[in-house]
Design a protein around this motif. Sequence first.
Motif, PDB file in Angstrom:
ATOM      1  N   LEU A 197       0.807  -1.216   0.000  1.00 39.40           N
ATOM      2  CA  LEU A 197       0.000   0.000   0.000  1.00 39.40           C
ATOM      3  C   LEU A 197       0.843   1.270   0.000  1.00 39.40           C
ATOM      4  CD1 LEU A 197      -2.803   1.336   0.194  1.00 39.40           C
ATOM      5  CD2 LEU A 197      -2.693   1.021   2.672  1.00 39.40           C
ATOM      6  N   ASN A 198       1.961   1.245   0.694  1.00 36.79           N
ATOM      7  CA  ASN A 198       2.810   2.436   0.795  1.00 36.79           C
ATOM      8  C   ASN A 198       3.490   2.802  -0.519  1.00 36.79           C
ATOM      9  OD1 ASN A 198       2.284   2.778   3.571  1.00 36.79           O
ATOM     10  ND2 ASN A 198       3.843   1.257   4.100  1.00 36.79           N
ATOM     11  N   ASP A 199       3.508   1.897  -1.468  1.00 37.32           N
ATOM     12  CA  ASP A 199       4.155   2.156  -2.755  1.00 37.32           C
ATOM     13  C   ASP A 199       3.247   2.893  -3.737  1.00 37.32           C
ATOM     14  OD1 ASP A 199       6.639   0.866  -2.209  1.00 37.32           O
ATOM     15  OD2 ASP A 199       5.636  -1.072  -2.450  1.00 37.32           O
ATOM     16  N   PHE A 200       1.939   2.897  -3.462  1.00 36.69           N
ATOM     17  CA  PHE A 200       0.975   3.431  -4.415  1.00 36.69           C
ATOM     18  C   PHE A 200       0.657   4.902  -4.158  1.00 36.69           C
ATOM     19  CE2 PHE A 200      -0.548  -1.132  -3.995  1.00 36.69           C
ATOM     20  CZ  PHE A 200       0.179  -1.563  -5.091  1.00 36.69           C
ATOM     21  N   ASP A 201       0.545   5.671  -5.233  1.00 41.74           N
ATOM     22  CA  ASP A 201       0.110   7.067  -5.158  1.00 41.74           C
ATOM     23  C   ASP A 201      -1.349   7.129  -5.590  1.00 41.74           C
ATOM     24  OD1 ASP A 201      -0.355   9.763  -5.242  1.00 41.74           O
ATOM     25  OD2 ASP A 201       1.175  10.217  -6.749  1.00 41.74           O
ATOM     26  N   PHE A 202      -2.241   7.258  -4.616  1.00 43.21           N
ATOM     27  CA  PHE A 202      -3.670   7.282  -4.892  1.00 43.21           C
ATOM     28  C   PHE A 202      -4.234   8.704  -4.853  1.00 43.21           C
ATOM     29  CE2 PHE A 202      -3.994   2.728  -3.060  1.00 43.21           C
ATOM     30  CZ  PHE A 202      -3.689   2.185  -4.298  1.00 43.21           C
ATOM     31  N   SER A 203      -3.449   9.681  -5.275  1.00 42.64           N
ATOM     32  CA  SER A 203      -3.905  11.074  -5.295  1.00 42.64           C
ATOM     33  C   SER A 203      -5.197  11.196  -6.098  1.00 42.64           C
ATOM     34  CB  SER A 203      -2.832  11.973  -5.926  1.00 42.64           C
ATOM     35  OG  SER A 203      -1.633  11.912  -5.192  1.00 42.64           O
ATOM     36  N   ASN A 204      -6.158  11.925  -5.533  1.00 40.21           N
ATOM     37  CA  ASN A 204      -7.479  12.166  -6.145  1.00 40.21           C
ATOM     38  C   ASN A 204      -8.333  10.910  -6.249  1.00 40.21           C
ATOM     39  OD1 ASN A 204      -7.068  14.993  -6.558  1.00 40.21           O
ATOM     40  ND2 ASN A 204      -5.730  14.466  -8.279  1.00 40.21           N
ATOM     41  N   PHE A 205      -7.918   9.850  -5.570  1.00 45.01           N
ATOM     42  CA  PHE A 205      -8.750   8.668  -5.408  1.00 45.01           C
ATOM     43  C   PHE A 205      -9.159   8.553  -3.937  1.00 45.01           C
ATOM     44  CE2 PHE A 205      -6.583   7.039  -9.265  1.00 45.01           C
ATOM     45  CZ  PHE A 205      -7.672   6.529  -9.960  1.00 45.01           C
ATOM     46  N   LYS A 206     -10.303   7.985  -3.711  1.00 53.23           N
ATOM     47  CA  LYS A 206     -10.712   7.581  -2.371  1.00 53.23           C
ATOM     48  C   LYS A 206     -10.550   6.071  -2.277  1.00 53.23           C
ATOM     49  CE  LYS A 206     -14.670   7.425   0.799  1.00 53.23           C
ATOM     50  NZ  LYS A 206     -16.127   7.744   0.963  1.00 53.23           N
ATOM     51  N   LEU A 207      -9.776   5.623  -1.290  1.00 53.40           N
ATOM     52  CA  LEU A 207      -9.591   4.195  -1.094  1.00 53.40           C
ATOM     53  C   LEU A 207     -10.831   3.636  -0.409  1.00 53.40           C
ATOM     54  CD1 LEU A 207      -7.771   1.712  -1.327  1.00 53.40           C
ATOM     55  CD2 LEU A 207      -6.718   2.364   0.855  1.00 53.40           C
ATOM     56  N   ILE A 208     -11.629   2.891  -1.158  1.00 55.46           N
ATOM     57  CA  ILE A 208     -12.894   2.372  -0.652  1.00 55.46           C
ATOM     58  C   ILE A 208     -12.687   1.144   0.221  1.00 55.46           C
ATOM     59  CG2 ILE A 208     -15.153   1.409  -1.304  1.00 55.46           C
ATOM     60  CD1 ILE A 208     -14.849   4.331  -2.044  1.00 55.46           C
ATOM     61  N   LYS A 209     -11.813   0.247  -0.253  1.00 53.02           N
ATOM     62  CA  LYS A 209     -11.682  -1.023   0.453  1.00 53.02           C
ATOM     63  C   LYS A 209     -10.377  -1.712   0.065  1.00 53.02           C
ATOM     64  CE  LYS A 209     -15.485  -3.412   0.678  1.00 53.02           C
ATOM     65  NZ  LYS A 209     -16.617  -4.332   0.341  1.00 53.02           N
ATOM     66  N   VAL A 210      -9.782  -2.404   1.031  1.00 57.33           N
ATOM     67  CA  VAL A 210      -8.655  -3.295   0.768  1.00 57.33           C
ATOM     68  C   VAL A 210      -8.998  -4.630   1.408  1.00 57.33           C
ATOM     69  CG1 VAL A 210      -6.184  -3.721   1.016  1.00 57.33           C
ATOM     70  CG2 VAL A 210      -7.031  -1.367   0.865  1.00 57.33           C
ATOM     71  N   VAL A 211      -9.057  -5.683   0.595  1.00 56.08           N
ATOM     72  CA  VAL A 211      -9.429  -7.006   1.105  1.00 56.08           C
ATOM     73  C   VAL A 211      -8.472  -8.053   0.559  1.00 56.08           C
ATOM     74  CG1 VAL A 211     -11.866  -6.391   1.350  1.00 56.08           C
ATOM     75  CG2 VAL A 211     -11.062  -7.430  -0.778  1.00 56.08           C
ATOM     76  N   GLY A 212      -8.510  -9.227   1.159  1.00 53.91           N
ATOM     77  CA  GLY A 212      -7.673 -10.321   0.707  1.00 53.91           C
ATOM     78  C   GLY A 212      -8.476 -11.513   0.251  1.00 53.91           C
ATOM     79  N   ASP A 213      -8.081 -12.092  -0.863  1.00 56.69           N
ATOM     80  CA  ASP A 213      -8.672 -13.337  -1.367  1.00 56.69           C
ATOM     81  C   ASP A 213     -10.192 -13.293  -1.450  1.00 56.69           C
ATOM     82  OD1 ASP A 213      -6.156 -14.355  -1.667  1.00 56.69           O
ATOM     83  OD2 ASP A 213      -6.201 -15.574   0.156  1.00 56.69           O
ATOM     84  N   PHE A 214     -10.743 -12.137  -1.857  1.00 54.02           N
ATOM     85  CA  PHE A 214     -12.178 -11.953  -2.102  1.00 54.02           C
ATOM     86  C   PHE A 214     -13.024 -12.065  -0.837  1.00 54.02           C
ATOM     87  CE2 PHE A 214     -10.212 -13.498  -5.981  1.00 54.02           C
ATOM     88  CZ  PHE A 214     -10.609 -12.533  -6.886  1.00 54.02           C
ATOM     89  N   ASN A 215     -12.404 -11.908   0.317  1.00 58.84           N
ATOM     90  CA  ASN A 215     -13.142 -11.901   1.574  1.00 58.84           C
ATOM     91  C   ASN A 215     -13.484 -10.475   1.965  1.00 58.84           C
ATOM     92  OD1 ASN A 215     -12.964 -14.770   1.960  1.00 58.84           O
ATOM     93  ND2 ASN A 215     -10.806 -14.474   2.499  1.00 58.84           N
ATOM     94  N   ASP A 216     -14.044 -10.286   3.160  1.00 58.05           N
ATOM     95  CA  ASP A 216     -14.422  -8.951   3.617  1.00 58.05           C
ATOM     96  C   ASP A 216     -13.346  -8.289   4.457  1.00 58.05           C
ATOM     97  OD1 ASP A 216     -16.924  -9.018   2.373  1.00 58.05           O
ATOM     98  OD2 ASP A 216     -17.818 -10.093   4.075  1.00 58.05           O
TER      99      ASP A 216
END
Length: 233
Positions: A197-216
Amino acid sequence: MNAYKKFAYYNDEITKDLDYHLWEELTLSYLKDGDSLLDCCCGTGTFLELMSKYNYKLYGFDLSEEAIEIAKEKAKLNRLNIEFKILDMIDFNYDLKFDVITCYFDSINFLSSKELVNKFIKNVYNNLKIGGYFIFDCFSKFFMDEYQDNKIEGDYGNFYLKWYTSKINSKTLHHKIKIDNKVSVINEDYYEYYYDLNDFDFSNFKLIKVVGDFNDDLESEDERIIYILQKIA
């Protein structure tokens, strides 16, 4: 970065047991009737074929000419209205903007630097509608450790596969593929790179969700991490 060359012609047979419906169900949650969907690094178009049973405008691109050739042929044979192009993920551009853009099957891990990853994310931003969603996955640190010395072998009838994966440093996997089709032997190798996550520049994006293996949620032993973002400005 054209990792797959002749391998594209064998990809569908090798991945036939992959549950594409997991990606289908995930993507459907962020689409509404008539929306446009762009699948980056679409390969031979199997995911978009699956999405074609819904009322969406479908687009896909890949750097592999061989993969796009196969994708177009499959769409033609099945009378599917999907537009495929040969484009590079780090500098692609369309004349229209999309409601949802996806990049699945750890395609982002083929990019060899954080700078290239964020150039790709910026391209996604430029081709996405305000309020639109960007969904992508990448492999986890746990996956890297599990695949540091992994061998896959299989007889597919018309060819025999040997696939060896090694971890060459803390952030790099090396894949070596050998396909014997009884007429010739094809050897290919490529690299994948770990990002968090720290490698990504998500400027002007809202991070909605981070999940693993299609779980919640996200667990330490998940192999695939899924990021869902929304363009807000």
